[in-house]
Scaffold this motif. Structure first.
Motif, PDB file in Angstrom:
ATOM      1  N   VAL A  15      -5.150  95.944 -13.226  1.00 43.63           N
ATOM      2  CA  VAL A  15      -4.279  96.233 -12.089  1.00 43.63           C
ATOM      3  C   VAL A  15      -3.048  96.992 -12.567  1.00 43.63           C
ATOM      4  O   VAL A  15      -2.372  96.581 -13.515  1.00 43.63           O
ATOM      5  N   THR A  16      -2.771  98.124 -11.918  1.00 43.96           N
ATOM      6  CA  THR A  16      -1.616  98.943 -12.260  1.00 43.96           C
ATOM      7  C   THR A  16      -0.881  99.333 -10.979  1.00 43.96           C
ATOM      8  O   THR A  16      -1.415  99.217  -9.872  1.00 43.96           O
ATOM      9  N   GLN A  17       0.362  99.801 -11.141  1.00 42.89           N
ATOM     10  CA  GLN A  17       1.169 100.232  -9.998  1.00 42.89           C
ATOM     11  C   GLN A  17       1.767 101.590 -10.274  1.00 42.89           C
ATOM     12  O   GLN A  17       2.267 101.867 -11.363  1.00 42.89           O
ATOM     13  N   GLN A  18       1.716 102.479  -9.281  1.00 44.17           N
ATOM     14  CA  GLN A  18       2.368 103.777  -9.320  1.00 44.17           C
ATOM     15  C   GLN A  18       3.112 103.950  -8.009  1.00 44.17           C
ATOM     16  O   GLN A  18       2.505 104.165  -6.959  1.00 44.17           O
ATOM     17  N   GLY A  19       4.457 103.809  -8.052  1.00 46.62           N
ATOM     18  CA  GLY A  19       5.220 103.860  -6.817  1.00 46.62           C
ATOM     19  C   GLY A  19       4.878 102.665  -5.941  1.00 46.62           C
ATOM     20  O   GLY A  19       4.985 101.516  -6.362  1.00 46.62           O
ATOM     21  N   GLN A  20       4.434 102.942  -4.703  1.00 46.59           N
ATOM     22  CA  GLN A  20       4.059 101.874  -3.781  1.00 46.59           C
ATOM     23  C   GLN A  20       2.547 101.660  -3.736  1.00 46.59           C
ATOM     24  O   GLN A  20       2.063 100.905  -2.899  1.00 46.59           O
ATOM     25  N   THR A  21       1.814 102.299  -4.639  1.00 45.36           N
ATOM     26  CA  THR A  21       0.359 102.184  -4.661  1.00 45.36           C
ATOM     27  C   THR A  21      -0.093 101.263  -5.784  1.00 45.36           C
ATOM     28  O   THR A  21       0.274 101.463  -6.944  1.00 45.36           O
ATOM     29  N   ILE A  22      -0.861 100.240  -5.427  1.00 35.48           N
ATOM     30  CA  ILE A  22      -1.471  99.337  -6.401  1.00 35.48           C
ATOM     31  C   ILE A  22      -2.936  99.757  -6.580  1.00 35.48           C
ATOM     32  O   ILE A  22      -3.643  99.993  -5.593  1.00 35.48           O
ATOM     33  N   THR A  23      -3.391  99.834  -7.817  1.00 32.65           N
ATOM     34  CA  THR A  23      -4.783 100.183  -8.116  1.00 32.65           C
ATOM     35  C   THR A  23      -5.403  99.086  -8.963  1.00 32.65           C
ATOM     36  O   THR A  23      -4.824  98.660  -9.967  1.00 32.65           O
ATOM     37  N   ALA A  24      -6.553  98.606  -8.520  1.00 30.12           N
ATOM     38  CA  ALA A  24      -7.318  97.613  -9.274  1.00 30.12           C
ATOM     39  C   ALA A  24      -8.670  98.217  -9.627  1.00 30.12           C
ATOM     40  O   ALA A  24      -9.358  98.767  -8.758  1.00 30.12           O
ATOM     41  N   LYS A  25      -9.034  98.116 -10.900  1.00 33.02           N
ATOM     42  CA  LYS A  25     -10.319  98.634 -11.376  1.00 33.02           C
ATOM     43  C   LYS A  25     -11.113  97.506 -12.012  1.00 33.02           C
ATOM     44  O   LYS A  25     -10.546  96.547 -12.537  1.00 33.02           O
ATOM     45  N   GLY A  26     -12.434  97.645 -11.939  1.00 30.48           N
ATOM     46  CA  GLY A  26     -13.282  96.652 -12.579  1.00 30.48           C
ATOM     47  C   GLY A  26     -12.963  96.518 -14.052  1.00 30.48           C
ATOM     48  O   GLY A  26     -12.838  97.526 -14.754  1.00 30.48           O
ATOM     49  N   PRO A  27     -12.778  95.303 -14.558  1.00 34.81           N
ATOM     50  CA  PRO A  27     -12.418  95.120 -15.968  1.00 34.81           C
ATOM     51  C   PRO A  27     -13.558  95.560 -16.881  1.00 34.81           C
ATOM     52  O   PRO A  27     -14.712  95.663 -16.461  1.00 34.81           O
ATOM     53  N   SER A  28     -13.226  95.785 -18.147  1.00 35.43           N
ATOM     54  CA  SER A  28     -14.217  96.297 -19.097  1.00 35.43           C
ATOM     55  C   SER A  28     -15.402  95.356 -19.270  1.00 35.43           C
ATOM     56  O   SER A  28     -16.526  95.790 -19.494  1.00 35.43           O
ATOM     57  N   TYR A  29     -15.165  94.045 -19.089  1.00 36.41           N
ATOM     58  CA  TYR A  29     -16.255  93.090 -19.272  1.00 36.41           C
ATOM     59  C   TYR A  29     -17.133  92.966 -18.028  1.00 36.41           C
ATOM     60  O   TYR A  29     -18.200  92.375 -18.080  1.00 36.41           O
ATOM     61  N   ALA A  30     -16.689  93.541 -16.897  1.00 33.79           N
ATOM     62  CA  ALA A  30     -17.496  93.493 -15.666  1.00 33.79           C
ATOM     63  C   ALA A  30     -17.121  94.670 -14.778  1.00 33.79           C
ATOM     64  O   ALA A  30     -16.538  94.477 -13.704  1.00 33.79           O
ATOM     65  N   PRO A  31     -17.421  95.905 -15.179  1.00 33.41           N
ATOM     66  CA  PRO A  31     -16.964  97.077 -14.416  1.00 33.41           C
ATOM     67  C   PRO A  31     -17.753  97.301 -13.138  1.00 33.41           C
ATOM     68  O   PRO A  31     -17.295  98.010 -12.244  1.00 33.41           O
ATOM     69  N   GLY A  32     -18.947  96.735 -13.032  1.00 32.03           N
ATOM     70  CA  GLY A  32     -19.789  96.987 -11.881  1.00 32.03           C
ATOM     71  C   GLY A  32     -19.708  95.890 -10.849  1.00 32.03           C
ATOM     72  O   GLY A  32     -19.151  94.802 -11.075  1.00 32.03           O
ATOM     73  N   LEU A  33     -20.270  96.185  -9.666  1.00 32.84           N
ATOM     74  CA  LEU A  33     -20.314  95.221  -8.578  1.00 32.84           C
ATOM     75  C   LEU A  33     -21.676  95.367  -7.896  1.00 32.84           C
ATOM     76  O   LEU A  33     -21.942  96.357  -7.222  1.00 32.84           O
ATOM     77  N   GLY A  34     -22.543  94.394  -8.135  1.00 33.88           N
ATOM     78  CA  GLY A  34     -23.886  94.453  -7.595  1.00 33.88           C
ATOM     79  C   GLY A  34     -23.921  94.270  -6.096  1.00 33.88           C
ATOM     80  O   GLY A  34     -22.940  93.840  -5.459  1.00 33.88           O
ATOM     81  N   GLY A  35     -25.033  94.581  -5.467  1.00 36.38           N
ATOM     82  CA  GLY A  35     -25.192  94.407  -4.047  1.00 36.38           C
ATOM     83  C   GLY A  35     -24.984  92.960  -3.642  1.00 36.38           C
ATOM     84  O   GLY A  35     -25.585  92.050  -4.217  1.00 36.38           O
ATOM     85  N   GLY A  36     -24.080  92.705  -2.703  1.00 36.32           N
ATOM     86  CA  GLY A  36     -23.780  91.360  -2.259  1.00 36.32           C
ATOM     87  C   GLY A  36     -22.784  90.623  -3.121  1.00 36.32           C
ATOM     88  O   GLY A  36     -22.366  89.515  -2.760  1.00 36.32           O
ATOM     89  N   ALA A  37     -22.373  91.211  -4.238  1.00 43.53           N
ATOM     90  CA  ALA A  37     -21.442  90.519  -5.152  1.00 43.53           C
ATOM     91  C   ALA A  37     -20.014  90.714  -4.699  1.00 43.53           C
ATOM     92  O   ALA A  37     -19.698  91.660  -3.985  1.00 43.53           O
TER      93      ALA A  37
END
Length: 253
Positions: A231-253
């Motif tokens: 999770v990072t912040q730039q101005g008023q925008t927060i961005t969350a990215k999948g962590p290195s140990y679980a970057p993907g998101l399966g169907g229904g997950a």
């Protein structure tokens, strides 16, 4: 301002007291636009002018008209005097920029019902922004209850008949979505000067190899830490990215 952006609306708020326009000369702060009859705002493009009035209930302050024996029958003429004439005479649109109540006094509900009736329904009625959504306005409370999560259904019931459903959307040429996600934002905890929230992302489509979510926070909100994502912040925008140990998101997950 219109020289910089000709598409903007210029919203002009009222004052509290204006002499020489009839009785009463004083109303709510921001609620008296009676002077605009003699001294209207003049813009290079008159179609961009909107007048904004404030209006409140007796629980905010015991104005004399609330104790008038004719209340609430006296209110439409009062509103005509302060701001309604602008819309009725097609001078300019009127936005009820602030109006609200705690509903603590029995007259508050009567006032709110009559005000909404006065404003009118549909696109021909006055526009409005209720004060306020959040519950920490000491004079009025909010549409949200003090838990900042659930809605005060009593207040909402007064407003619902006058809300116009949102319209718009893409045309017939928009490509169909390949996949999809649902996002739920929940305020978990608050304290003086801070809060903790959770964002739950559910993949409703096929698997996503690398997911990213962004959202905007009010000015002044500063990210301190995050969990289960990068999770990072730039101005008023927060961005969350999948962590290195679980970057993907399966169907229904």
């Amino acid at each position: 301002i219109l020289g910089v952006n000709p598409d903007w609306l210029i919203i002009v708020e009222g004052v509290d007291c204006v002499n020489g326009t009839g009785s009463p000369s004083c109303g709510w702060w921001g609620g008296n636009l009676s002077g605009a009859k003699q001294f209207p705002v003049r813009l290079s493009n008159p179609a961009k002018l909107v007048y904004s009035a404030h209006e409140y209930a007796t629980s905010v302050f015991a104005q004399t008209w609330f104790s008038d024996p004719s209340f609430p029958a006296n209110m439409p003429a009062l509103w005509d005097h302060f701001f309604g004439f602008l819309e009725k005479e097609n001078t300019a649109p009127v936005l009820l920029g602030e109006f609200g109540t705690t509903l603590q006094d029995p007259r508050d509900g009567v006032w709110l019902r009559e005000l909404m009736k006065y404003a009118g329904t549909g696109t021909s009625g006055m526009d409005f922004t209720y004060w306020s959504w959040n519950p920490n306005s000491g004079d009025t409370g909010g549409i949200l209850n003090d838990d900042w999560t659930t809605v005060n259904t009593t207040k909402q019931a007064y407003l619902t008949p006058y809300l116009i459903p949102p319209v718009g959307g893409g045309g017939t040429t928009d490509p169909p979505p390949v996949g999809g996600c649902t996002v739920n934002y929940h305020l978990d905890n608050t304290w003086n000067g801070g809060f903790q929230a959770s964002v739950k992302i559910t993949n409703t489509g096929d698997g996503i190899s690398n997911w990213t979510a962004t959202w905007t926070v009010p000015s002044g909100v500063q990210l301190v830490s995050g969990w289960n994502a990068d999770v990072t912040q730039q101005g008023q925008t927060i961005t969350a990215k999948g962590p290195s140990y679980a970057p993907g998101l399966g169907g229904g997950a």
